[in-house]
Each structure stands twice: as C-alpha cells, then as structure tokens.
Design an enzyme around this catalytic site. Structure first.
Site, PDB file in Angstrom:
ATOM      1  N   CYS A  39      51.242 138.803  66.939  1.00 43.87           N
ATOM      2  CA  CYS A  39      51.074 138.877  65.483  1.00 43.87           C
ATOM      3  C   CYS A  39      49.693 138.330  65.118  1.00 43.87           C
ATOM      4  CB  CYS A  39      52.180 138.072  64.804  1.00 43.87           C
ATOM      5  SG  CYS A  39      51.979 137.891  63.030  1.00 43.87           S
ATOM      6  N   CYS A  52      49.591 136.025  62.048  1.00 46.72           N
ATOM      7  CA  CYS A  52      50.117 134.681  62.318  1.00 46.72           C
ATOM      8  C   CYS A  52      49.131 133.856  63.150  1.00 46.72           C
ATOM      9  CB  CYS A  52      51.426 134.756  63.100  1.00 46.72           C
ATOM     10  SG  CYS A  52      52.585 135.966  62.492  1.00 46.72           S
ATOM     11  N   ASP A  53      48.616 134.453  64.222  1.00 49.50           N
ATOM     12  CA  ASP A  53      47.909 133.652  65.231  1.00 49.50           C
ATOM     13  C   ASP A  53      46.414 133.919  65.331  1.00 49.50           C
ATOM     14  OD1 ASP A  53      50.323 132.380  66.024  1.00 49.50           O
ATOM     15  OD2 ASP A  53      50.902 134.197  67.072  1.00 49.50           O
TER      16      ASP A  53
HETATM   17  C1  FAD Z   1      55.347 134.631  69.317  1.00 46.86           C
HETATM   18  C2  FAD Z   1      55.590 134.878  67.845  1.00 46.86           C
HETATM   19  C3  FAD Z   1      54.849 134.167  66.916  1.00 46.86           C
HETATM   20  C4  FAD Z   1      55.061 134.354  65.558  1.00 46.86           C
HETATM   21  N1  FAD Z   1      54.330 133.619  64.683  1.00 46.86           N
HETATM   22  C5  FAD Z   1      54.563 133.744  63.364  1.00 46.86           C
HETATM   23  C6  FAD Z   1      53.840 132.949  62.420  1.00 46.86           C
HETATM   24  O1  FAD Z   1      52.982 132.140  62.779  1.00 46.86           O
HETATM   25  N2  FAD Z   1      54.112 133.141  61.090  1.00 46.86           N
HETATM   26  C7  FAD Z   1      55.036 134.040  60.643  1.00 46.86           C
HETATM   27  O2  FAD Z   1      55.251 134.138  59.436  1.00 46.86           O
HETATM   28  N3  FAD Z   1      55.721 134.810  61.506  1.00 46.86           N
HETATM   29  C8  FAD Z   1      55.524 134.680  62.851  1.00 46.86           C
HETATM   30  N4  FAD Z   1      56.211 135.470  63.729  1.00 46.86           N
HETATM   31  C9  FAD Z   1      57.227 136.415  63.208  1.00 46.86           C
HETATM   32  C10 FAD Z   1      58.505 135.643  62.817  1.00 46.86           C
HETATM   33  O3  FAD Z   1      58.855 134.739  63.835  1.00 46.86           O
HETATM   34  C11 FAD Z   1      59.642 136.620  62.519  1.00 46.86           C
HETATM   35  O4  FAD Z   1      59.247 137.486  61.488  1.00 46.86           O
HETATM   36  C12 FAD Z   1      60.910 135.857  62.089  1.00 46.86           C
HETATM   37  O5  FAD Z   1      61.319 134.943  63.077  1.00 46.86           O
HETATM   38  C13 FAD Z   1      62.043 136.843  61.803  1.00 46.86           C
HETATM   39  O6  FAD Z   1      63.209 136.113  61.526  1.00 46.86           O
HETATM   40  P1  FAD Z   1      64.660 136.763  61.683  1.00 46.86           P
HETATM   41  O7  FAD Z   1      65.605 135.661  61.408  1.00 46.86           O
HETATM   42  O8  FAD Z   1      64.743 138.000  60.917  1.00 46.86           O
HETATM   43  O9  FAD Z   1      64.765 137.206  63.217  1.00 46.86           O
HETATM   44  P2  FAD Z   1      64.532 136.424  64.583  1.00 46.86           P
HETATM   45  O10 FAD Z   1      63.620 135.294  64.413  1.00 46.86           O
HETATM   46  O11 FAD Z   1      64.177 137.496  65.556  1.00 46.86           O
HETATM   47  O12 FAD Z   1      65.976 135.841  64.927  1.00 46.86           O
HETATM   48  C14 FAD Z   1      67.016 136.692  65.279  1.00 46.86           C
HETATM   49  C15 FAD Z   1      67.966 135.956  66.190  1.00 46.86           C
HETATM   50  O13 FAD Z   1      69.086 136.785  66.463  1.00 46.86           O
HETATM   51  C16 FAD Z   1      69.496 136.601  67.804  1.00 46.86           C
HETATM   52  N5  FAD Z   1      70.228 137.791  68.255  1.00 46.86           N
HETATM   53  C17 FAD Z   1      69.726 139.035  68.458  1.00 46.86           C
HETATM   54  N6  FAD Z   1      70.709 139.853  68.869  1.00 46.86           N
HETATM   55  C18 FAD Z   1      71.834 139.110  68.950  1.00 46.86           C
HETATM   56  C19 FAD Z   1      73.185 139.404  69.335  1.00 46.86           C
HETATM   57  N7  FAD Z   1      73.547 140.622  69.719  1.00 46.86           N
HETATM   58  N8  FAD Z   1      74.100 138.398  69.311  1.00 46.86           N
HETATM   59  C20 FAD Z   1      73.761 137.148  68.916  1.00 46.86           C
HETATM   60  N9  FAD Z   1      72.485 136.816  68.538  1.00 46.86           N
HETATM   61  C21 FAD Z   1      71.549 137.787  68.546  1.00 46.86           C
HETATM   62  C22 FAD Z   1      68.168 136.418  68.555  1.00 46.86           C
HETATM   63  O14 FAD Z   1      68.358 135.738  69.783  1.00 46.86           O
HETATM   64  C23 FAD Z   1      67.351 135.620  67.552  1.00 46.86           C
HETATM   65  O15 FAD Z   1      67.450 134.231  67.769  1.00 46.86           O
HETATM   66  C24 FAD Z   1      56.031 135.289  65.107  1.00 46.86           C
HETATM   67  C25 FAD Z   1      56.774 136.014  66.045  1.00 46.86           C
HETATM   68  C26 FAD Z   1      56.578 135.806  67.404  1.00 46.86           C
HETATM   69  C27 FAD Z   1      57.402 136.571  68.415  1.00 46.86           C
END
Ligand code: FAD
Length: 410
Positions: free
Chosen positions: A220, A223-224
C-alpha cells in the site's frame, strides 16, 4: 516472563512458514532454528522423533513438543479460546480486523450479545504493518500490533466473546438464524451475521517475501510510501493500473522508482501508460523482468533478485523498499452461492443491490446489508470499500448501527 517457544524447521518448508506465521499473528515470541544451518538442532529433531526428520517441530517452555501441528492444535496448546460459550447469539461476526472489531465494540456496548470469530490473530491486516501513520488521533503514528491490541482490549472491555484460530468455511441459514460452519464442523448461530473478512494482497510466492513484509516489502503506497522520503531507489512490481498509479505516487518520495513488469507491455489504462512513459517520467520501466527472491540484512529488505525472462540473465537491484501490486483477493470464497458478489468476489451490499432484491421482499436492504436479509458485510471484503484502516473502522461503526436497526425490526 513470556513462554519460550522454539520452532525447528527449514527455509523451504511451507508448514514451518505457516506455523511461524500463526505464532507471529498471535504476537507470541518464538525462536526460529533452521536445522539445515545447525547440525546439533537437526540431531535433536531426529532424536526426538525416533530418527525421523519431521518439521516443524515446536518445543514449548515446559519441554513438551508438537510435530507438524495444525493451527487448531497449536491454538489449543497455547490456550487460545477456540470454543464458543453458547450456540446462539444476537450477532455473529466473522473476521477480527478493524471492521469486525469496531462493529463488535459498537454492538456489545449497546448490549447486543456478540460472538466474533477470527481464523488467525486478532487485528487483521492492520496488525501486519510496522507503522500506521494515517489513522487520526495518533500524531506520531502507531505500530500495527499496538493498534490491534488496543482495539482488541476495548472489545474485551465491552464483553465481546472472541474466538481465534477458528476458520469459517461456509455460511447458511438454520432455524431462522444465520449460521456459520467452521472447518471443524462446528455450527455457530446469530440473529444477524456480519462478514468482515477483509482481503489479501496477492503475493509473488518467492523466497524472502514473507520475511520482509512490513520491513521493506509493502502492498500500500498511500500507507507506507511516506516512510521512504528521500530514498534512492524503490522497486514496484506489477504492470496494471494499481502498480502504475502507486508507482507514480511513490515517485514523490524516492529519487528513482523502478517498475518491474513480467510481460512486454503495461496493462494499465492508456492515460496512465502515457503518464508513465512520457520522456520526463520519474519511473524507469523494466519489461520481461520477474522477481526471483528478496534479500535482506538485519531483518530489513536490501535487494531484489530479478530474472530477465527473455535472456535468462539474473541481476540484483539494491532498493530501500519493494511495493507489490499484482492484485487483491477478497476473503469471500466461503460465501459463494449464498451471497451476491461482484465479478472479483467482493460482496455487494445496500445500494449495489438495487436491481437484485431477491431475498428482500417488500423492503430496501439496510446500509451494508447483503443480498440475504440479516447478513451484512463491511470493510475490505465489501464491494466499493476503500481499503484503509480508517475506512474499515468507519464501516464497522456504521454497520453496527444498521444491524441494530435490523435486530429491532425482527
Ligand atoms: C502490510 C499492510 C500494511 C497496511 N498499512 C496500512 C496503513 O498504514 N494505513 C491504512 O489505513 N491501511 C493500511 N493497510 C490496509 C488495512 O490494513 C486494511 O484496509 C484493513 O485492515 C481492512 O480491515 P478489515 O477489517 O476490513 O479486514 P482485515 O484487516 O483484512 O481483517 C479481516 C480478518 O478476517 C479474518 N478472516 C478472513 N477469512 C476468515 C474466515 N473464513 N474465518 C474467520 N476469519 C477470517 C482474517 O484473518 C482477518 O484477520 C495495510 C495493509 C497491509 C496488508
């Protein structure tokens, strides 16, 4: 004192990587011993397994050990909560990232009995990053791990029941309840169901990639990218719209951005191609170039090993960071056949469904409600979401309010 766990394995072993990933996601400290670099360790593995060289072998502080454990076995050994207290809840949330945890906080705080199920560690993708610099309220930024721990603690304070290392493989409807089936065939039920399972960035699957995620390898640029202000070189992998757009964004920070494209042309839109190929473009493009490995030192990425796929020549490029943009996949496979998805597998909700109101007889879907009444989706897994922590948190709050309305109406 933290438990001392030793993981004996080898670099090439996928199950070793899975076990390390699992421990890392739970923020459990462990020592890694590569038995191919350490003959005494190899001897120990042979000795403890009756002459068999089985890895990973994980030794715990009490001297007990597990060989090739599944994540569920590891979870049980580590006393993680993997079983629900009861069978029926008001709200069942799948996914413990920022969206799921925020929705859980909002719902439980209002007395909605909430069970949250997470397949790996709580915190989601956000916990993978070394620093979140763009979440309001943290002027100095905050580490992904600390952010995740804080949100999890807050959810605990409001009485959210949370399971870890529990993977949902199917959703269904049963006795008027929404239900979710785990890979171990346990059925969990909620009057409402929220899917907040996020998405994952496609990875290259080359050596070194897992080792430097968050320590030089990123997915991203918004983000980074700012962490690399003044860097000499940044490598971007990919040739589509995201790679080009993010590459242009990164050129604001680094002196030189090198775009590595596997094929012999870009697949981005023409307007982006024109921008990136104009004579004064800050981006240097290397076509027919595949990444073979990532190399580093002191736990940080230092270089990318590349292959010229037409000549077979290899080369090592020094770089401050590598940003990989080869696509993203929503974690929605387990909803297929049950919910309406877009062409890429993201879940359609609310207004996206105006012309597809199959299940919603006589009423519009609530905001964030899917094609199945009572099933909601929020965060990165949702069609139209913006893939940021702040927006996932915002969607988590908003969906909890929509779910409250739904629960009142039933
Ligand atoms: C390396 C990295 C760095 C980032 N840095 C930033 C940043 O600095 N700033 C920023 O704003 N955004 C950043 N992002 C993006 C941000 O992290 C995501 O947009 C955000 O976490 C999305 O949140 P979410 O809850 O929708 O999904 P997620 O964070 O993806 O959480 C979903 C969860 O669901 C779980 N899951 C999936 N399938 C299943 C299943 N079948 N059964 C049970 N559990 C399940 C997963 O294990 C996961 O823990 C970054 C992303 C990454 C990968």
């Amino acid at each position: 004192m933290e438990p001392e766990i030793i993981v004996y394995g080898a670099y090439w072993c996928p199950d070793c990587r899975r076990a390390k990933k699992f421990l890392g996601e739970q923020f459990i400290p462990f020592h890694w011993v590569d038995i191919e670099q350490d003959p005494a360790a190899e001897q120990l593995v042979l000795q403890m397994n009756n002459g068999r060289r089985i890895i990973p072998m994980i030794v715990f502080s009490d001297g007990s050990f597990l060989v090739e454990p599944t994540n569920a076995e590891l979870a049980r050994k580590l006393n993680l909560k993997t079983e629900a207290r009861q069978k029926y809840y008001d709200l069942l949330i799948i996914g413990g990232g920022p969206a799921g945890l925020t929705a859980a906080i909002y719902a439980a705080r209002e007395g909605v009995e909430t069970l949250l199920v997470e397949r790996s560690g709580l915190g989601g993708q956000a916990s993978l990053t070394g620093g979140i610099d763009n979440f309001p309220g943290f002027p100095e930024g905050i580490s992904g791990q600390e952010f995740s721990e804080r949100v999890t603690q807050q959810a605990r304070r409001f009485g959210v029941e949370m399971l870890q290392a529990v993977d949902i493989q199917k959703i269904c409807r049963h006795d008027g309840y929404q239900c979710a089936m785990t890979t171990e065939d346990v059925h969990l039920h909620g009057r409402a169901l929220l899917i907040a399972t996020g998405a994952r960035y496609r990875r290259l699957g080359v050596p070194g990639e897992d080792d430097y995620i968050g320590a030089g390898i990123h997915f991203c640029a918004t983000c980074d990218g700012p962490f690399y202000k003044g860097a000499k070189h940044i490598v971007v992998v990919g040739g589509g719209n995201s790679a080009v757009e993010e590459g242009l964004h990164l050129s604001r920070f680094a002196e030189k951005v090198i775009l590595l494209v596997r094929g012999d042309r870009l697949t981005a839109s023409q307007i982006l191609i024109d921008k990136v190929t104009e004579p004064r473009s800050p981006i240097h493009i290397r076509y027919r170039t595949a990444v073979q490995a990532f190399e580093g030192a002191n736990s940080r990425l230092k270089a990318v090993q590349v292959l010229d796929v037409s000549t077979g020549q290899t080369d090592v490029l020094s770089t401050a960071a590598a940003f990989i943009f080869i696509g993203q996949e929503p974690n929605s496979l387990f909803t297929q056949g049950h919910l309406e998805l877009d062409d890429y597998g993201y879940i359609l909700t609310g207004h996206d469904l105006e012309h597809k109101l199959n299940g919603h007889t006589g009423r519009e879907p609530f905001a964030f409600e899917t094609s199945v009444p009572g099933v909601f989706a929020a965060g990165d897994v949702r069609h139209g979401s913006t893939k940021q922590v702040a927006s996932a948190v915002g969607e988590g709050a908003a969906v909890a309010i929509a779910i409250r309305q739904y629960l009142k109406s039933t």
